[in-house]
Write an enzyme that holds these catalytic residues in place. Sequence first.
Site, PDB file in Angstrom:
ATOM      1  N   TYR A   1      -0.356  12.307   9.339  1.00 25.87           N
ATOM      2  CA  TYR A   1      -0.467  10.846   9.440  1.00 25.87           C
ATOM      3  C   TYR A   1       0.195  10.174   8.238  1.00 25.87           C
ATOM      4  O   TYR A   1       1.022   9.267   8.394  1.00 25.87           O
ATOM      5  CB  TYR A   1      -1.944  10.458   9.534  1.00 25.87           C
ATOM      6  CG  TYR A   1      -2.214   8.985   9.379  1.00 25.87           C
ATOM      7  CD1 TYR A   1      -1.809   8.068  10.341  1.00 25.87           C
ATOM      8  CD2 TYR A   1      -2.889   8.500   8.247  1.00 25.87           C
ATOM      9  CE1 TYR A   1      -2.062   6.711  10.187  1.00 25.87           C
ATOM     10  CE2 TYR A   1      -3.141   7.142   8.093  1.00 25.87           C
ATOM     11  CZ  TYR A   1      -2.730   6.257   9.058  1.00 25.87           C
ATOM     12  OH  TYR A   1      -2.973   4.907   8.904  1.00 25.87           O
TER      13      TYR A   1
ATOM     14  N   THR B   1      -0.635   2.655   4.553  1.00 23.28           N
ATOM     15  CA  THR B   1      -1.938   3.253   4.251  1.00 23.28           C
ATOM     16  C   THR B   1      -2.019   3.858   2.849  1.00 23.28           C
ATOM     17  O   THR B   1      -0.989   4.283   2.294  1.00 23.28           O
ATOM     18  CB  THR B   1      -2.224   4.355   5.300  1.00 23.28           C
ATOM     19  OG1 THR B   1      -3.391   5.089   4.908  1.00 23.28           O
ATOM     20  CG2 THR B   1      -1.077   5.359   5.413  1.00 23.28           C
TER      21      THR B   1
HETATM   22  N1  LIG Z   1      -8.353   1.713  10.290  1.00 22.78           N
HETATM   23  C1  LIG Z   1      -8.175   2.096   9.040  1.00 22.78           C
HETATM   24  O1  LIG Z   1      -9.119   2.501   8.355  1.00 22.78           O
HETATM   25  C2  LIG Z   1      -6.809   2.033   8.401  1.00 22.78           C
HETATM   26  C3  LIG Z   1      -6.627   2.525   7.107  1.00 22.78           C
HETATM   27  C4  LIG Z   1      -5.355   2.449   6.519  1.00 22.78           C
HETATM   28  C5  LIG Z   1      -4.300   1.884   7.233  1.00 22.78           C
HETATM   29  N2  LIG Z   1      -4.515   1.414   8.499  1.00 22.78           N
HETATM   30  C6  LIG Z   1      -3.387   0.821   9.233  1.00 22.78           C
HETATM   31  O2  LIG Z   1      -3.736  -0.519   9.555  1.00 22.78           O
HETATM   32  C7  LIG Z   1      -3.174  -0.867  10.825  1.00 22.78           C
HETATM   33  C8  LIG Z   1      -4.236  -1.482  11.733  1.00 22.78           C
HETATM   34  O3  LIG Z   1      -5.337  -0.594  11.866  1.00 22.78           O
HETATM   35  P1  LIG Z   1      -6.546  -0.940  12.874  1.00 22.78           P
HETATM   36  O4  LIG Z   1      -7.717  -0.110  12.455  1.00 22.78           O
HETATM   37  O5  LIG Z   1      -6.693  -2.420  12.987  1.00 22.78           O
HETATM   38  O6  LIG Z   1      -5.929  -0.357  14.221  1.00 22.78           O
HETATM   39  P2  LIG Z   1      -6.468  -0.401  15.733  1.00 22.78           P
HETATM   40  O7  LIG Z   1      -7.779  -1.119  15.812  1.00 22.78           O
HETATM   41  O8  LIG Z   1      -6.385   0.969  16.283  1.00 22.78           O
HETATM   42  O9  LIG Z   1      -5.398  -1.352  16.443  1.00 22.78           O
HETATM   43  C9  LIG Z   1      -4.111  -0.906  16.796  1.00 22.78           C
HETATM   44  C10 LIG Z   1      -3.585  -1.827  17.878  1.00 22.78           C
HETATM   45  O10 LIG Z   1      -2.259  -1.431  18.208  1.00 22.78           O
HETATM   46  C11 LIG Z   1      -2.166  -1.120  19.612  1.00 22.78           C
HETATM   47  N3  LIG Z   1      -1.251  -0.005  19.766  1.00 22.78           N
HETATM   48  C12 LIG Z   1      -1.474   1.301  19.471  1.00 22.78           C
HETATM   49  N4  LIG Z   1      -0.380   2.039  19.719  1.00 22.78           N
HETATM   50  C13 LIG Z   1       0.573   1.195  20.173  1.00 22.78           C
HETATM   51  C14 LIG Z   1       1.922   1.351  20.595  1.00 22.78           C
HETATM   52  N5  LIG Z   1       2.494   2.565  20.613  1.00 22.78           N
HETATM   53  N6  LIG Z   1       2.609   0.259  20.999  1.00 22.78           N
HETATM   54  C15 LIG Z   1       2.023  -0.965  20.994  1.00 22.78           C
HETATM   55  N7  LIG Z   1       0.741  -1.187  20.627  1.00 22.78           N
HETATM   56  C16 LIG Z   1       0.018  -0.110  20.220  1.00 22.78           C
HETATM   57  C17 LIG Z   1      -3.571  -0.780  20.021  1.00 22.78           C
HETATM   58  O11 LIG Z   1      -3.745  -0.981  21.398  1.00 22.78           O
HETATM   59  P3  LIG Z   1      -4.535   0.115  22.305  1.00 22.78           P
HETATM   60  O12 LIG Z   1      -5.843   0.376  21.586  1.00 22.78           O
HETATM   61  O13 LIG Z   1      -4.694  -0.572  23.609  1.00 22.78           O
HETATM   62  O14 LIG Z   1      -3.666   1.344  22.340  1.00 22.78           O
HETATM   63  C18 LIG Z   1      -4.373  -1.756  19.175  1.00 22.78           C
HETATM   64  O15 LIG Z   1      -4.391  -3.045  19.736  1.00 22.78           O
HETATM   65  C19 LIG Z   1      -2.484   0.420  11.333  1.00 22.78           C
HETATM   66  O16 LIG Z   1      -1.119   0.356  10.996  1.00 22.78           O
HETATM   67  C20 LIG Z   1      -3.111   1.537  10.533  1.00 22.78           C
HETATM   68  O17 LIG Z   1      -2.223   2.634  10.341  1.00 22.78           O
HETATM   69  C21 LIG Z   1      -5.732   1.476   9.079  1.00 22.78           C
END
Ligand SMILES: NC(=O)c1ccc[n+]([C@@H]2O[C@H](COP(=O)([O-])OP(=O)(O)OC[C@H]3O[C@@H](n4cnc5c(N)ncnc54)[C@H](OP(=O)(O)O)[C@@H]3O)[C@@H](O)[C@H]2O)c1
Length: 289
Positions: free
Chosen positions: A127, A101
């Site tokens: 975070y 991130t």
């Molecule tokens: N969203 C943002 O704006 C943002 C910004 C910077 C970086 N990122 C990074 O980008 C990545 C993807 O983000 P995203 O927004 O696509 O995330 P997301 O929509 O929340 O997806 C996360 C996925 O991982 C699963 N998951 C969560 N905890 C888990 C665990 N302990 N074990 C196995 N599976 C698990 C979730 O399933 P459930 O929902 O069923 O728990 C979901 O399918 C993350 O690493 C995040 O830190 C995101």
Amino acid sequence: MKIALIGANGQLGSDLAKVLPARGHDLLPLTHADVEIADGESVAAMMQKHRPEIVLNMAAFHKVDVCEEEVEKTFAVNAYGVRNLALACRAHGATLVHMSTDYVFGGDRRRNVPYVETDMPAPINVYGVSKLAGEHLMRYLLDRYFIFRVSGLYGVAGSSGKGGNFVELMLRLAREGKDIRVVDDQRLTPTYTVDLAHQTAAVIETEQYGLYHATSQGDCTWYEFAAEIFRQSGLSPNLDRAKTGDFGEKATRPAYSVLENRALQEIGMDLMRPWQEALGAYLGEREQE
Ligand SMILES: NC(=O)c1ccc[n+]([C@@H]2O[C@H](COP(=O)([O-])OP(=O)(O)OC[C@H]3O[C@@H](n4cnc5c(N)ncnc54)[C@H](OP(=O)(O)O)[C@@H]3O)[C@@H](O)[C@H]2O)c1
């Protein structure tokens, strides 16, 4: 390549789940019900059963304000979880691909030029600290890894961890006729997950392992992003500027966390487009859905 995609039904994961098979990869989409990354045995069992060549980790605990209070859970997923994956990949000779991130930065309050991969991280919330710990754990355990630092994601699936995405929130508030206030003192680069899925797929097909910044081009504040969402959608709600802290958020957020895709440029693979164009593509995609 045989690729295990953890978090396949999340926001970025669901776009990767479309892009990777279309590029000819043998994809194993895994949900939270299939594997718990905070549990080393669960990760080891998954690796033993499927023996992927590449593991793509989309799982994170990233409700930034909740992370301030649930520090153990935050580290269990974002740091130890990544360590579990790195150890399992090392044992099986697999490559680990992980999303980090822009929030690993933010400590330099006078900063106004984009961060490159060689800049020293200085996170200012739990975070960010946990994600940086995850990066470090994986970098010392593995030689073959890809880390992509991404920022302000939005995609049609919406973030399951955050409950939707910023664009959808803005459009809903506008439709409901609400007065809208958005912070104008946090500058970043919002990034469309379809673009990021294509970028990720292209890089992991090479052997150019390492750390990459991967966001759309350009930057804006959240207020400016909201204004552009409404402009492109032909909406004109009452939109006002707010300041960080106005909504009583628990976590401090960087005033400036713009990333430059320097390492992607250096290998001639920066495929990302300006954030305004990417937003237009997203608005088009959601219309079709
Ligand atoms: N969203 C943002 O704006 C943002 C910004 C910077 C970086 N990122 C990074 O980008 C990545 C993807 O983000 P995203 O927004 O696509 O995330 P997301 O929509 O929340 O997806 C996360 C996925 O991982 C699963 N998951 C969560 N905890 C888990 C665990 N302990 N074990 C196995 N599976 C698990 C979730 O399933 P459930 O929902 O069923 O728990 C979901 O399918 C993350 O690493 C995040 O830190 C995101």
